[in-house]
Scaffold this active site. Structure first.
Site, PDB file in Angstrom:
ATOM      1  N   LYS A   1       0.825  -1.207   0.000  1.00 34.98           N
ATOM      2  CA  LYS A   1       0.000   0.000   0.000  1.00 34.98           C
ATOM      3  C   LYS A   1       0.862   1.260   0.000  1.00 34.98           C
ATOM      4  O   LYS A   1       0.647   2.187  -0.781  1.00 34.98           O
ATOM      5  CB  LYS A   1      -0.953   0.006   1.194  1.00 34.98           C
ATOM      6  CG  LYS A   1      -1.894   1.224   1.213  1.00 34.98           C
ATOM      7  CD  LYS A   1      -2.788   1.237   2.450  1.00 34.98           C
ATOM      8  CE  LYS A   1      -3.826   0.161   2.404  1.00 34.98           C
ATOM      9  NZ  LYS A   1      -4.805   0.289   3.514  1.00 34.98           N
TER      10      LYS A   1
ATOM     11  N   GLU B   1      10.166  -5.908   3.588  1.00 36.76           N
ATOM     12  CA  GLU B   1      10.376  -7.175   2.904  1.00 36.76           C
ATOM     13  C   GLU B   1       9.975  -7.085   1.431  1.00 36.76           C
ATOM     14  O   GLU B   1      10.691  -7.547   0.543  1.00 36.76           O
ATOM     15  CB  GLU B   1       9.573  -8.293   3.588  1.00 36.76           C
ATOM     16  CG  GLU B   1       9.979  -8.570   5.028  1.00 36.76           C
ATOM     17  CD  GLU B   1       9.156  -7.804   6.034  1.00 36.76           C
ATOM     18  OE1 GLU B   1       9.059  -8.272   7.177  1.00 36.76           O
ATOM     19  OE2 GLU B   1       8.599  -6.738   5.671  1.00 36.76           O
TER      20      GLU B   1
ATOM     21  N   LYS C   1       9.424  -4.975  14.008  1.00 38.79           N
ATOM     22  CA  LYS C   1       9.831  -4.231  12.814  1.00 38.79           C
ATOM     23  C   LYS C   1      10.761  -3.082  13.177  1.00 38.79           C
ATOM     24  O   LYS C   1      11.783  -2.838  12.518  1.00 38.79           O
ATOM     25  CB  LYS C   1       8.600  -3.672  12.087  1.00 38.79           C
ATOM     26  CG  LYS C   1       7.720  -4.705  11.420  1.00 38.79           C
ATOM     27  CD  LYS C   1       6.559  -4.003  10.724  1.00 38.79           C
ATOM     28  CE  LYS C   1       5.621  -4.954  10.043  1.00 38.79           C
ATOM     29  NZ  LYS C   1       4.496  -4.248   9.389  1.00 38.79           N
TER      30      LYS C   1
END
Length: 545
Positions: free
Chosen positions: A210, A216, A509
């Site tokens: 998006k 990744e 993350k």
């Protein structure tokens, strides 16, 4: 948004269920069936081409009445309406949750902030259809003038699990002259193996992110770009002929070299794990064609309408959700096994893992208060009959209660001798064995040696649902996915948690972004992690030299 006035565990229905569990908890399914000869025919539900046999659950009519009452006390009807009405039920991100709009038919009205979003959805679907037809017909040419024969979807999470599952589930309907590969893992082996035997001149990449910043996905996309250009003489103009994007970030898509005319967008009110019927499903449409893709969307929509309008007592997703909650919260069952006796559905349990556990793996209520009851279960499974020779031993004779959802089809897509009859017989036999087991007396009657009897006893009383349909079609696949989507939401409403955020994935993350340069930089970094992490980084740096 309506929430319960009382904490869940203090509600009238919850307390009644606790008392009820004490009164029936020791009853065996053998007893329940012998006391009610019509149970197997009565405790069933049929709608939308799906048949559910829930008679092999450790429940009575009173159990169901109390579970439905719990759903009503939890304000489930209002929360269902709130979702369909575009209210911002994703409270921590202040977002609406309108995946139901992705499969609404043309002419329908679903409002978000006063505007009907259905025309936007169909504008994207029409563009996807036109694009898919060009690629599937061979009209779309790559940089050297060759038609596209290989399609590689690059994404992660909902941008990968849905497309992979749908491709495998609908492979029977797919265009066999096209090759499809899916890359998600940042482990370079995933990309390397995916393109190992592909001709770059005939390969197209779909980059699904998006924001076009997902670590990744963009790492794999950059590697794909380098792989392509290395083979096609380094001309960056080739990128536009071999890459398309599913994104909303036109600037970054353009900077990558993708023509924004080939960018397919979706909206903030679409969560990643609920997005496979948005533009994220572009690879699915390319594989099975627009007609089959739209049939799948119609299946989704029919289940949406059923969930919205059917009485709770005969509502597929509500009933499935309540049964799952019954075992989770009143039997302390930690997992649910999903067992499709259909090899095309081999990735369906993996898809459900994200849908259910990312949605309902929450420790606080929508109001930020810590829960004092268990929320989301662990969903897992493999297709039958493979699982029977793997983990069914634990389900049959282990010490943990593992409710099972069997998914079967009366007719195979590829008839092959007796195979399908044997497959069906195994599914029905497993559910029967789980429910009724085999007593010590029955084992002895077989002539089993006394010392061996305890090892061959099956206690039974292991609950299961049996979901039966005619055959696996795009329409039925849509209904099955929507069934579990709405079952998941049903449970979240009763638990009073937010099923549509996923803050639990964020911390890792953030820490990974800190650690990457600490592994890569030539200079020895000053490490400020815990001693274990610091030591692992140092050892890794030493091994890399």
């Amino acid at each position: 948004m309506t929430t319960m006035k009382l904490p869940l565990t203090e509600s009238t229905a919850w307390k009644a269920l606790l008392d009820h569990k004490k009164s029936i908890g020791g009853q065996h399914l053998r007893e329940l069936f012998s006391d009610d000869p019509g149970r197997g025919e009565r405790m069933t539900l049929e709608a939308l081409g799906l048949f559910l046999d829930y008679s092999k659950n450790r429940i009575t009519d009173e159990t169901l009445r109390l579970l439905v009452e719990l759903a009503k006390e939890s304000g489930l009807k209002d929360r269902i309406d709130a979702m369909f009405n575009g209210e911002k039920i994703n409270v921590t991100e202040k977002r609406a949750v309108l995946h139901v709009a992705l499969r609404a038919p043309k002419g329908a009205t679903i409002l978000f902030e006063g505007k009907n979003v259905v025309p936007q959805v169909h504008e994207v679907l029409d563009r996807m259809t036109a694009f898919s037809n060009r690629v599937r017909s061979g009209e779309w040419k790559g940089h050297t003038g060759k038609s596209i024969r290989n399609i590689v979807n690059i994404g992660i999470g909902g941008s990968d699990l849905g497309p992979v599952m749908a491709y495998e589930a609908l492979r029977f309907y797919s265009e066999r002259s096209l090759t499809f590969r899916f890359v998600s893992n940042v482990d370079g082996i995933d990309f390397a193996e995916a393109v190992l035997d592909l001709n770059p001149e005939e390969t197209m990449f779909i980059v699904s992110s998006k924001t076009f910043t997902t670590m990744e996905t963009m790492t794999n996309a950059q590697t794909a770009r380098e792989w392509l250009l290395k083979s096609l003489g380094g001309n960056s103009a080739a990128v536009a002929k071999h890459f398309v994007a599913v994104s909303t970030n036109a600037q970054k898509v353009s900077e990558f070299g993708i023509d924004t005319a080939n960018m397919f967008g979706f909206w903030d009110w679409v969560g990643g794990r609920y997005s496979m019927d948005s533009a994220i499903g572009l690879s699915t449409m390319l594989a099975v064609g627009p007609e089959n893709f739209l049939a799948m969307l119609n299946g989704f929509h029919e289940m949406d309408e059923h969930f919205r309008n059917a009485p709770f007592e005969s509502n597929f997703p509500v009933l499935m959700g309540l049964l799952a909650l019954w075992y989770n919260n009143f039997f302390d069952a930690q997992t649910i096994a999903v067992l499709p006796y259909e090899n095309y559905l081999k990735r369906f349990p993996a898809y459900l893992q994200q849908l259910t556990m990312e949605s309902n793996g929450k420790q606080v209520t929508v109001d930020g208060k810590e829960v004092n009851y268990h929320t989301g279960q662990i969903y897992w499974g493999e297709p039958g009959t493979n699982g029977q020779h793997s983990f069914y031993q634990l389900i049959h004779q282990g010490t943990r209660l593992i409710p099972c959802d069997f998914i079967v089809f009366a007719n195979p897509l590829i008839p092959l001798g007796r195979h399908h009859d044997i497959l069906l017989a195994n599914a029905f036999a497993q559910a029967e064995a789980l429910a009724f087991g085999k007593t010590a007396e029955e084992v002895k009657a077989d002539g089993t040696a006394e010392w061996l009897v305890p090892h061959r006893v099956f206690n039974g009383n292991r609950p299961s649902n049996m979901i039966l349909a005619d055959r696996l079609t795009p329409d039925i696949l849509g209904k099955l996915i929507a069934l579990y989507e709405h079952s998941t939401y049903t449970q979240s409403v009763i638990w009073n948690i937010d099923a549509f955020d996923q803050w639990g994935v964020e911390l890792g993350k953030v820490l990974a972004q800190q650690i990457i340069p600490e592994i890569e930089n030539e200079e020895i970094p000053q490490l400020k992690h815990d001693t274990s992490t610091n030591n692992l980084i140092r050892l890794t740096r030493k091994m890399k030299k």
